[in-house]
Design an enzyme around this catalytic site. Structure first.
Site, PDB file in Angstrom:
ATOM      1  N   HIS A  62       0.839  -1.199   0.000  1.00 38.25           N
ATOM      2  CA  HIS A  62       0.000   0.000   0.000  1.00 38.25           C
ATOM      3  C   HIS A  62       0.874   1.250   0.000  1.00 38.25           C
ATOM      4  CE1 HIS A  62       0.157   1.549   4.230  1.00 38.25           C
ATOM      5  NE2 HIS A  62       0.394   0.287   4.564  1.00 38.25           N
ATOM      6  N   ASP A 171       5.910   3.281   6.146  1.00 38.72           N
ATOM      7  CA  ASP A 171       4.790   2.337   6.196  1.00 38.72           C
ATOM      8  C   ASP A 171       3.764   2.846   5.175  1.00 38.72           C
ATOM      9  OD1 ASP A 171       2.516   0.851   6.747  1.00 38.72           O
ATOM     10  OD2 ASP A 171       2.198   1.715   8.737  1.00 38.72           O
ATOM     11  N   GLU A 203      -5.297   1.196   2.221  1.00 38.17           N
ATOM     12  CA  GLU A 203      -5.037   0.116   3.191  1.00 38.17           C
ATOM     13  C   GLU A 203      -5.278   0.585   4.609  1.00 38.17           C
ATOM     14  OE1 GLU A 203      -2.712  -2.307   6.053  1.00 38.17           O
ATOM     15  OE2 GLU A 203      -2.546  -0.180   5.597  1.00 38.17           O
ATOM     16  N   HIS A 306       3.897   4.809  12.266  1.00 32.94           N
ATOM     17  CA  HIS A 306       2.840   5.829  12.304  1.00 32.94           C
ATOM     18  C   HIS A 306       3.281   7.102  13.024  1.00 32.94           C
ATOM     19  CE1 HIS A 306      -0.965   3.381  11.096  1.00 32.94           C
ATOM     20  NE2 HIS A 306       0.092   3.084  10.352  1.00 32.94           N
TER      21      HIS A 306
END
Length: 337
Positions: A62, A171, A203, A306
């Site tokens: 993703h 990510d 995603e 994140h």
């Protein structure tokens, strides 16, 4: 382009959930010389196709990033916002943000909060909620053009440090770099399976893009790639290769053994991560597409997931690409599962 530069360019690109066009531009430029076809499907996935014979393999990575959406803005240029994907409000305090408005123009702001001097003593130690944060966009002379529904991401420039890259959105764009490098590796072979490099959308809000692509491509094997936490306690560390997800109901036992055996035979550095159930990655939706797709999951170790300063090891990216390319070539040998 060097692998380090590619990782930084992918990290720096603006790509909120469902709005990944800028990321697609970086990917297209790098992967196009090594594939036979590249297109964007109706749901927003970018798909690059390396045509071959035998197996039809899909790699799913993703490219959306956790992001913010403007929910309200007042006459002073102070904007309230909601999260798209899982963001801890602690990492947003005092960050600069990039805002893309409907008119296509980029604007900037900073995320502020009530100054410590003005806070009540009894709440000073508490973490502010999203309701207590705001984006001050008044620095833009035309901030009145910012509107509800405009998107924002943390404005952070990736950088290289001692064989690692730190930045936002690694990510899962570090794994997108693995896909690009895998395409380059496969271009060295005269005969390959057909490989679909699927750079998926959305995603972070439910792996919507992966399911749509897996349904339409009718692949024999799906390989999802995402990041996993660097945790010494779990024996997963950056610099020690990808983590192969083993066990559990979502990983195909036959293909896992083939991949694991290949990695051991060729002396690739790999680690292992147990998957007891849902993985929270594209793998969850790929495996249930159509009448079912045999699925594997490879995870790239990462620190500080994140946050704007995620960290990955460049050698892990390069090694995973070589592992996948060799493994895919080995699958054209008429293996039995």
């Amino acid at each position: 382009m060097s692998l380090a530069r590619l990782l930084m360019d992918l990290s720096n690109a603006f790509g909120p959930v469902g709005y990944e066009d800028e990321v697609h531009s970086v990917i297209r430029q790098e992967i196009e010389p090594f594939v036979d076809e590249i297109y964007t499907d109706e749901i927003g996935n970018l798909i690059a196709v390396k045509k071959g014979t035998g197996k039809r393999i899909g790699i799913f990575t993703h490219v959306d990033e956790v992001s913010l959406v403007i929910s309200k803005i007042d006459e002073r240029g102070f904007a309230r916002f909601e999260e798209l994907g899982g963001i801890d409000p602690k990492v947003l305090i005092s960050q600069r943000v990039r805002i893309k408005s409907r008119d296509g123009k980029e604007r900037y702001g900073v995320i502020g909060m009530l100054a410590p001097h003005l806070q009540k003593k009894e709440t000073r130690g508490e973490v502010p909620s999203f309701d207590e944060l705001f984006i001050d966009a008044s620095i833009n002379p035309d901030y009145s053009k910012i509107d509800i529904g405009d998107l924002a991401v943390v404005d952070f420039s990736a950088f290289e440090m001692n064989g690692k890259i730190s930045g936002k959105a690694l990510d899962d764009r570090a794994c997108a770099a693995i896909s690009i490098e895998t395409a380059k590796e496969l271009s060295k072979y005269l005969s390959t399976p057909t490989v679909y490099f699927v750079f998926t959308t959305r995603e972070e809000v439910g792996a919507i893009g992966a399911k749509g692509a897996a349904e339409s491509l009718e692949i024999d094997l799906g390989v999802a790639m995402d990041v996993t936490h660097h945790e010494k306690e779990s024996d997963i560390e950056i610099g020690k290769g990808p983590a192969l997800t083993v066990g559990g109901p979502n990983i195909h036992k036959g293909y896992f053994k083939l991949l694991d055996d290949y990695a051991k035979d060729q002396e690739f550095k790999v680690q292992y991560e147990f998957g007891p159930g849902r993985t929270g990655t594209d793998a969850d939706n790929v495996q249930i597409a159509g009448s079912g797709v045999p699925t594997l999951l490879l995870s790239l170790p990462q620190m500080f997931m994140h946050t704007p300063v995620e960290v990955v090891q460049i050698s892990d990216v390069a090694g995973t690409a070589r592992l996948l390319a060799g493994f895919f070539i080995s699958l054209n040998g008429g293996e039995s599962l």
